[in-house]
Write a protein that holds these residues in place. Sequence first.
Motif, PDB file in Angstrom:
ATOM      1  N   ALA A 194       1.420   5.346   0.480  1.00  0.00           N
ATOM      2  CA  ALA A 194       0.899   6.786   0.774  1.00  0.00           C
ATOM      3  C   ALA A 194       0.863   7.445  -0.318  1.00  0.00           C
ATOM      4  N   GLN A 195      -0.142   8.634  -0.060  1.00  0.00           N
ATOM      5  CA  GLN A 195      -0.357   9.535  -1.214  1.00  0.00           C
ATOM      6  C   GLN A 195       1.118  10.140  -1.797  1.00  0.00           C
ATOM      7  N   SER A 196       2.036  10.445  -0.942  1.00  0.00           N
ATOM      8  CA  SER A 196       3.250  10.950  -1.574  1.00  0.00           C
ATOM      9  C   SER A 196       4.051   9.876  -2.189  1.00  0.00           C
ATOM     10  N   GLU A 197       3.988   8.657  -1.920  1.00  0.00           N
ATOM     11  CA  GLU A 197       4.607   7.482  -2.328  1.00  0.00           C
ATOM     12  C   GLU A 197       3.919   7.241  -3.820  1.00  0.00           C
ATOM     13  N   ARG A 209       0.661  -1.078  -0.034  1.00  0.00           N
ATOM     14  CA  ARG A 209       0.035  -0.054  -0.135  1.00  0.00           C
ATOM     15  C   ARG A 209       0.868   1.283   0.170  1.00  0.00           C
ATOM     16  N   ARG A 240      12.007   3.787   0.285  1.00  0.00           N
ATOM     17  CA  ARG A 240      11.589   3.662   1.735  1.00  0.00           C
ATOM     18  C   ARG A 240      12.514   3.362   2.563  1.00  0.00           C
TER      19      ARG A 240
END
Length: 71
Positions: free
Chosen positions: A5-8, A3, A51
């Motif tokens: 994140a929005q920035s990812e 999953r 990450r």
Amino acid sequence: MIRLAQSEQAAWDAFFVSITSQLLAQDAQRGPEYIAERAAEIADEMLLERRERCVERRTAPIDWIGPAKGQ
């Protein structure tokens, strides 16, 4: 599948577009499925590495940069 994140997601999209463009330029003879799958694999690897580096920076001691010089 991981999953994001929005920035990812934004970073993954940018990686994917860049890599897809490079793959098309290098080997336009390949089919669209190959290009898309290979680009996704490379983008996933890049995101996972990003990450890992981010986690390493968060857990590193403050002095990992080194001592201040010339004061």
